[in-house]
Design a protein around this motif. Sequence first.
Motif, PDB file in Angstrom:
ATOM      1  N   TYR A  56       0.847  -1.188   0.000  1.00 16.80           N
ATOM      2  CA  TYR A  56       0.000   0.000   0.000  1.00 16.80           C
ATOM      3  C   TYR A  56       0.884   1.239   0.000  1.00 16.80           C
ATOM      4  O   TYR A  56       2.099   1.149  -0.122  1.00 16.80           O
ATOM      5  CB  TYR A  56      -0.945  -0.029   1.214  1.00 16.80           C
ATOM      6  N   LYS A  57       0.291   2.404   0.199  1.00 23.30           N
ATOM      7  CA  LYS A  57       1.001   3.668   0.033  1.00 23.30           C
ATOM      8  C   LYS A  57       1.934   4.007   1.191  1.00 23.30           C
ATOM      9  O   LYS A  57       2.814   4.837   1.050  1.00 23.30           O
ATOM     10  CB  LYS A  57      -0.007   4.800  -0.144  1.00 23.30           C
ATOM     11  N   LYS A  58       1.749   3.397   2.340  1.00 24.48           N
ATOM     12  CA  LYS A  58       2.547   3.765   3.504  1.00 24.48           C
ATOM     13  C   LYS A  58       3.995   3.294   3.344  1.00 24.48           C
ATOM     14  O   LYS A  58       4.280   2.311   2.668  1.00 24.48           O
ATOM     15  CB  LYS A  58       1.948   3.179   4.773  1.00 24.48           C
ATOM     16  N   THR A  59       4.893   4.005   4.009  1.00 25.02           N
ATOM     17  CA  THR A  59       6.309   3.640   3.948  1.00 25.02           C
ATOM     18  C   THR A  59       6.600   2.490   4.905  1.00 25.02           C
ATOM     19  O   THR A  59       5.886   2.276   5.884  1.00 25.02           O
ATOM     20  CB  THR A  59       7.195   4.840   4.321  1.00 25.02           C
ATOM     21  N   HIS A  60       7.687   1.775   4.619  1.00 21.49           N
ATOM     22  CA  HIS A  60       8.067   0.649   5.474  1.00 21.49           C
ATOM     23  C   HIS A  60       8.423   1.114   6.886  1.00 21.49           C
ATOM     24  O   HIS A  60       8.267   0.357   7.847  1.00 21.49           O
ATOM     25  CB  HIS A  60       9.239  -0.102   4.857  1.00 21.49           C
TER      26      HIS A  60
END
Length: 419
Positions: A56-60
Motif C-alpha cells: 500500500y502507500k505507507k512507507t516501510h
Amino acid sequence: MLAPLCNSSGLPELLPLYRIERKYDMRVLAIDSSGLTATVAVVEEDRTIAEYTIDYKKTHSQTLLPMIDEVVKMVELDLASIDAIAVAGGPGSFTGLRIGSATAKGLGLALDKPLLHIPTVDGLAYQVYGCEDLICPIMDARRNQVYTGIYTFSKKAGRKEGTNWVEPCFQVLKMQMAVSIDELLRRLNAYGRPVVFLGDGVPVHRDVIDKYIQVPYSFAPPYMSRQRAAAVGALGIQYYKAGKMETAGEHQPEYLRVSQAERERAEREKQAELIVRYLRAEDAAAAAEMERQIFSDPWSETSVLDTINQPQTICIAAEKAGRLIGYMLVYEAAGEAEIVRIAVEKESRRQGAGSHLMLKLENICEERKINKILLDVRESNAAARSFYEEEGFVEDGIRQNFYDAPKEDAVLMSRKLGR
C-alpha cells in the motif's frame, strides 16, 4: 500443538484464538521490506504460523515494526522462542533494505539470535515452488535496469529413490544481478526454455517483454508475484540447516549497485580536492568505523581519541568533500616516528590518499628533526608492502607471531629521512 484459549469464565471462546505450544524443531521470524511490499511471517518447518503482508502507500518505516508487533500479539509469540531471523538482504529499494536490515539487526542483538541473509531475488523465485520452467523475478532498478536472477526447480534431482515421492530441488541458474532489461531478455532467449516472470518490475517492463521475448512465457498470478515473508522464512530454514548464518553485527544489506545519492556523492568526491590535515577529536568516530571495516583487530573510538590526545603522537587525516577518507596514527620517540596505523577506505584507494598522508608525515618529521620512520606490516599483505617500498621503505627483519586474529609474522620496515 495448537491449544484453544479460554475466556475469563474458563469456557472456550466461540471463535477461539490459539496459543503456540512449542513442538517443532525450528522456528524463524522472516522479514522482507526490500521492495514495494512489506511482509512479515513466523515460519516453522511444516507450516506458516502467521504472515502479514501490505502493498500500500505507507512507507516501510511506518508499517514494519507495527506489523511485527501485531503478528507477535495475534499468535502470542514469545520472541525468545525463535531460532533465527530471516531477512531479505537485497537487492532492492535502498531505503527499504536499510529499514529491514536495521530491524533484523536490532532484534538479533536484543534476542541474541543469528540472522539468515536471504537474497531478495532468491526469495521471490522460491515462491514458484516446483516449477520446472525458468523462473525470472524482476524488480525495477530504474535507469532501464532490473534486479533479477534465473532459477528453476528440478523434480528429477529431487526424486526419492525407491518411492513416488518427489521433493523438487531449487536451482540457481544465474545468481541475482543488476542488468538492463534488454540484456536479461537476450539471456532468457538463449536458454530456449519457457519462462515465468514475477516481481514489481513486471508492470514497468511488460511492454518490452511482450515485444522481445522469443520463448513461451507467462506471468505469475498476483498472490505469488510480490515478496512473501513466508517464502523468505522457508528458504531461511534451509539456510539454517546448511549452517549459512551470520551474527547481527556481521549482517549488511547487499545493494548490487550504489544508490543515486551515493553515485552523486562519489562523483562530487572524485572531483573534490584532497585535503591532508591533522586528525581531530571529532574525527575519532569516523576513524573507528573505518577501523571496523578494514582491520581484523579494530581500535575503538576511545583508543583513537586517546591517541589523538597524547602529546607524543602525530595523527594525520585525509579528507575529501568534508568527509574523512583516510588517516595515519604515529608515535614519536627518541628521534624516530613509528606508524602504528594507516588506513584509506576501500572506495578511495588508488587515488593518492596514502601517498599524501606519507608526504605530510615526512614534512612534519623534518620540522621536528625526526630522522627515521618505522612500521610493521603483515607478511601476507603484499599490496601494503609494495606501497611502502614505493614510498622508500626497506625491510629490516621479521618479528615472528607478532599479529593475532589470525596469527602471523610481521615484516619490519624503515625509511631514513634527511639529505
